[in-house]
Design an enzyme around this catalytic site. Structure first.
Site, mmCIF file in Angstrom:
data_model
loop_
_atom_site.group_PDB
_atom_site.id
_atom_site.type_symbol
_atom_site.label_atom_id
_atom_site.label_comp_id
_atom_site.label_asym_id
_atom_site.label_seq_id
_atom_site.Cartn_x
_atom_site.Cartn_y
_atom_site.Cartn_z
ATOM 1 N N GLY A 32 1.049 -1.291 0.370
ATOM 2 C CA GLY A 32 -0.278 0.137 -0.187
ATOM 3 C C GLY A 32 0.919 1.393 0.001
ATOM 4 C CG LEU A 37 -0.876 5.505 6.686
ATOM 5 C CD1 LEU A 37 -1.455 6.476 7.840
ATOM 6 C CD2 LEU A 37 -1.047 4.172 7.071
ATOM 7 C CB ALA A 38 2.568 4.729 2.227
ATOM 8 C CE1 TYR A 149 -3.846 -4.821 7.248
ATOM 9 C CE2 TYR A 149 -4.662 -4.894 9.749
ATOM 10 C CZ TYR A 149 -4.092 -3.941 8.591
ATOM 11 O OH TYR A 149 -4.151 -2.853 9.264
ATOM 12 C CE LYS A 174 -6.710 4.291 15.284
ATOM 13 N NZ LYS A 174 -8.177 4.615 14.047
ATOM 14 C CD GLU A 243 -10.141 13.968 14.449
ATOM 15 O OE1 GLU A 243 -9.758 13.969 13.462
ATOM 16 O OE2 GLU A 243 -11.462 12.551 14.611
ATOM 17 C CG ASP A 262 -11.664 6.980 13.731
ATOM 18 O OD1 ASP A 262 -11.098 5.372 13.268
ATOM 19 O OD2 ASP A 262 -11.013 7.146 13.513
ATOM 20 C CG HIS A 267 -6.187 6.245 18.861
ATOM 21 N ND1 HIS A 267 -4.744 6.248 18.609
ATOM 22 C CD2 HIS A 267 -6.282 7.453 18.418
ATOM 23 C CE1 HIS A 267 -5.351 6.063 17.561
ATOM 24 N NE2 HIS A 267 -5.608 7.113 16.495
ATOM 25 C CD1 TRP A 610 -33.721 -11.606 52.361
ATOM 26 C CD2 TRP A 610 -33.175 -13.232 53.037
ATOM 27 N NE1 TRP A 610 -34.126 -10.917 53.605
ATOM 28 C CE2 TRP A 610 -33.139 -12.688 53.763
ATOM 29 C CE3 TRP A 610 -32.355 -14.371 53.496
ATOM 30 C CZ2 TRP A 610 -33.172 -12.609 55.617
ATOM 31 C CZ3 TRP A 610 -32.308 -15.146 54.783
ATOM 32 C CH2 TRP A 610 -32.712 -13.821 56.158
#
Length: 784
Positions: A32, A37-38, A149, A174, A243, A262, A267, A610
């Site tokens: 990926g 993200l990369a 995965y 995640k 956010e 999320d 986190h 009781w």
């Protein structure tokens, strides 16, 4: 595929004997490698690693795999690499040299099929053979959706494992599942291909500089913190991630997960755990840290709908309709805001509320964890005196008014030791801003000398094989076990709609009442029309010739709790005490929580608890009915311990042995305390087979007509039980039968057709001689 190789050539200084001895070759594969993200974090992180390690003995290859063809992927990759920023510690000339080497040795390679992975493995072997270098290890970073995965792990296991003397490390992003069950399924698939020590489940919050220093800060200041790090001094704990951004563009992912999955489940739970777990003796012992984390997670009290509030920013539903091609009448129940209050079930933190909250489209971007301490000072004058101000420790993760990560400690507590003398500094120049109610000048402040991105930190930890900054399988499942019941309970709850940004005002403020959480203010924005269910109120009628009360589950439980309060007040007026017998199983769970959380005026000091029945297991086990009553009710109320009467199923270190005379002992205790052995109130449930208490269809009572307590046999494990008899039940002043859930609808319908007693359905034998019987049946059970 990106391939960057340093052919036995090292940047940096060498000694008089030439280049440093090689420590082996490390192959890095980003699966990926052209994704978002990369682009934002991963390549920068690996570039930082490369810059840090060049000249220290390792050689490297970096592969960026993706599904695109070589023609499409290569330009995407080079666009990413050209934007890489120079590490702050490198000079401009040095960085240019390192980056130039990085770019010139880059190449794209498609990673899609098993054959692609086989080709990758052959390329690695060929390169090592040609250059005559030893392999140190292979690092795979899976920057792909979680559903991929298992398939990629299988390809890595079957085609890309290094030789036995080299290590394999696979980084997983995640989310790790959607709930406990999906996390267990994913873990089972992955563990079939990879060893636990080979998997690095990444939570980038654990790479944040302040988060990574929580344990060291506690350790360095242990002598000063120990006396105040407990329920006697801590007023509350707040863990917050706010956010300003919305979820637009991420709806396909976000609508499946929502804010709790999320942010809170991973986190913020990790931050809470580091703050409150027992300090390990050795901070570098990852196994001890893991065990202490697990012990803490096991001590958290159950959370459900009563412990949380949820919201959704107003534009979200329209974004869902647009991005997921939904019709205009579609409403998403996914929360974009959540506030949860958590309590810990141990002596150190008992009673301290932990406020955990996060949301999108809020008024500011900020993240912090705050410990607010109680104040025993009353300031008659001079409220600005330092001793009159709030006492707090803040782990400030960034943004907000302060803008930089820091650990802040108010000066009226103590002066802390510097958390790390090498890479942290004490801040002595203050901006003219306030942080959580205090000006900066009222804090001792520590901050990193050089800010480092969380992914850079964690990538370095993977390279060195440090597991303490990553999520273990046990820790992951323990966290999901805690959060899953709340997520299931909220799955049908409509979130409060809020406009977003500063316009939210006080709309999302929430408050704690006992252990129950609610919004502080009435909603002023609501775009969801009430359904037919909202028109049903509590309904009264007749069922099997006795009184019946029906309502939706929550209203029904509230009505039953209110009726119990009235019965208790009446009994205490007449006799000075109230004797209540509670059954086990799932029926009374919601009621016990309501009694524990809502009825502050209940006369517990004059109430005796009781048991209607008990399983023949030790009271400490989760299968014990008394354990359920304890966990859900007794530990939350102030009741004299001698007013609590557990059934004696465990005598002389044996369980329910007839010769030990447990039923006789309990019967004697009833006769001693309960006037005429007539309980003021007995609460019963009904099993789907019609049993009540532990009185089943084949329970033999011919010789026990006068007995109040007997041993019985259940068709379900554990088989042996102790139970009140129909004789004891039918002597009660009031008997309530609580039936809830759609699974009981067929039973309710069947019982309504039966006149009088039926040996097939023991519940039909409940017929108080001089008392009253009331059926409490929710609409799901009544209407199906």
């Amino acid at each position: 595929c990106i391939c960057i190789t340093i052919k036995n050539y090292y940047w940096g200084h060498t000694d008089n004997h030439g280049a440093k001895k090689s420590l082996g070759h490390v192959t890095v594969v980003i699966v990926g490698g052209t994704g978002d993200l990369a682009r934002k974090y991963l390549w920068q992180g690996f570039f930082q690693l490369y810059a840090d390690q060049v000249g220290k003995g390792h050689t490297f290859s970096f592969y960026g795999g993706a599904l695109s063809t070589t023609e499409k992927g290569t330009p995407l990759l080079f666009d990413i690499l050209k934007e890489l920023a120079c590490p702050a510690e490198l000079s401009v000339e040095r960085c240019a040299l390192v980056k130039d080497q990085f770019l010139h040795l880059s190449k794209y390679h498609q990673l899609k099929t098993t054959e692609d992975y086989e080709n990758l493995s052959q390329q690695i072997k060929q390169q090592l053979g040609q250059e005559g270098i030893i392999e140190a290890g292979r690092l795979f970073y899976l920057s792909v959706p979680a559903f991929a995965y298992a398939d990629i792990a299988e390809k890595i296991n079957n085609t890309c494992r290094p030789p036995s003397e080299a290590w394999l490390r696979v980084v997983l992003e995640k989310p790790f599942g959607h709930n406990l069950y999906s996390a267990q399924a994913l873990d089972k698939k992955l563990s079939g291909q990879l060893k636990e020590e080979e998997m690095y489940r990444i939570d980038h919050y654990l790479g944040k500089q302040v988060v990574s220093k929580i344990l060291p800060f506690r350790k360095e200041n242990k002598k000063l913190l120990d006396p105040i790090w407990n329920k006697h001094h801590i007023e509350r704990i707040e863990i917050v991630l706010k956010e300003t951004l919305d979820a637009k563009g991420r709806i396909q992912f976000y609508d499946q997960y929502g804010v709790i999955r999320d942010v809170l489940q991973n986190h913020l739970t990790e931050v809470m755990t580091l703050m409150l777990m027992n300090l390990p003796a050795n901070l570098s012992n990852s196994e001890e840290i893991l065990q202490n984390k697990l012990n803490f997670l096991a001590s958290l009290q159950h959370v459900d709908n009563s412990n949380a509030v949820v919201g959704q920013y107003q534009a979200y539903n329209g974004e869902v309709q647009e991005e997921l091609n939904k019709t205009k009448d579609y409403f998403s129940l996914t929360p974009t805001f959540a506030g949860v209050v958590i309590h810990v079930d141990n002596a150190q933190y008992e009673g301290i509320p932990i406020f955990m909250t996060s949301g999108k489209a809020l008024d500011e971007r900020v993240s912090y964890a705050r410990v607010l301490f109680k104040s025993n000072v009353f300031c008659v004058q001079d409220p600005n005196n330092v001793q009159c101000k709030s006492k707090q420790i803040i782990f400030y993760l960034g943004h907000g008014t302060l803008q930089y990560p820091a650990i802040l400690l108010s000066k009226n507590l103590f002066k802390p030791e510097l958390v790390s003398s090498g890479d942290w500094k004490e801040v002595t120049e203050y901006k003219d801003v306030n942080v959580l109610g205090l000006p900066l000048s009222d804090y001792y402040i520590q901050s990193p000398v050089t800010p480092r991105e969380a992914y850079c930190e964690l990538i370095s930890h993977v390279f060195f094989g440090r597991k303490d900054s990553f999520i273990s399988a046990e820790g992951l499942l323990a966290s999901w076990e805690f959060w899953t019941p709340l997520l299931e309970g909220l799955s049908r709850v409509f979130p409060r709609v809020y406009p977003g940004g500063v316009d939210n005002g006080n709309l999302l403020n929430f408050q704690l009442k006992g252990h129950q959480v609610a919004f502080s203010h009435e909603a002023v924005v609501n775009v969801i029309n009430p359904g037919a269910e909202d028109n049903f109120q509590v309904m009264q009628g007749k069922y099997r010739s006795s009184e019946m009360v029906s309502a939706w589950a929550q209203e029904l439980v509230e009505r039953l709790a209110s009726d119990l309060l009235l019965a208790a007040e009446e009994a205490i007026r007449e006799e000075g005490q109230f004797h209540l017998a509670l059954s086990g199983g799932s029926s009374p769970v919601a009621l016990l929580r309501a009694l524990a959380l809502n009825l502050y005026t209940f006369p517990w000091r004059n109430t005796h608890i009781w048991q209607v029945d008990e399983r023949c297991v030790p009271h400490t086990e989760s299968g014990s009915n008394f354990r359920s009553i304890h966990d859900l009710l007794l530990q939350h109320i102030r009741i004299p311990y001698f007013n609590i009467h557990p059934m004696p199923v465990h005598l002389t270190q044996r369980l329910c042995v007839e010769e030990d005379g447990g039923p006789t002992l309990y019967e004697k205790e009833i006769k001693k305390h309960v006037n005429g052995s007539s309980f003021h109130y007995i609460l019963l449930g009904v099993g789907q087979d019609g049993h009540t208490a532990s009185l089943f269809q084949d329970t033999k009572l011919e010789n026990d007509e006068e007995n109040l307590v007997i041993l019985t046999e259940s068709p379900n494990k554990p088989h042996q039980r102790m139970s009140l008899t129909f004789t004891a039940i039918n002597r009660a002043r009031r008997v309530g039968v609580l039936i809830m859930g759609k699974s009981k609808h067929e039973l309710v319908s069947q019982l309504s057709r039966i006149k009088g007693e039926s040996s097939k359905y023991p519940i039909t034998k409940v017929q108080p001689k001089s008392g009253t019987l009331i059926w409490y049946i929710d609409y799901d059970a009544l209407l199906g």
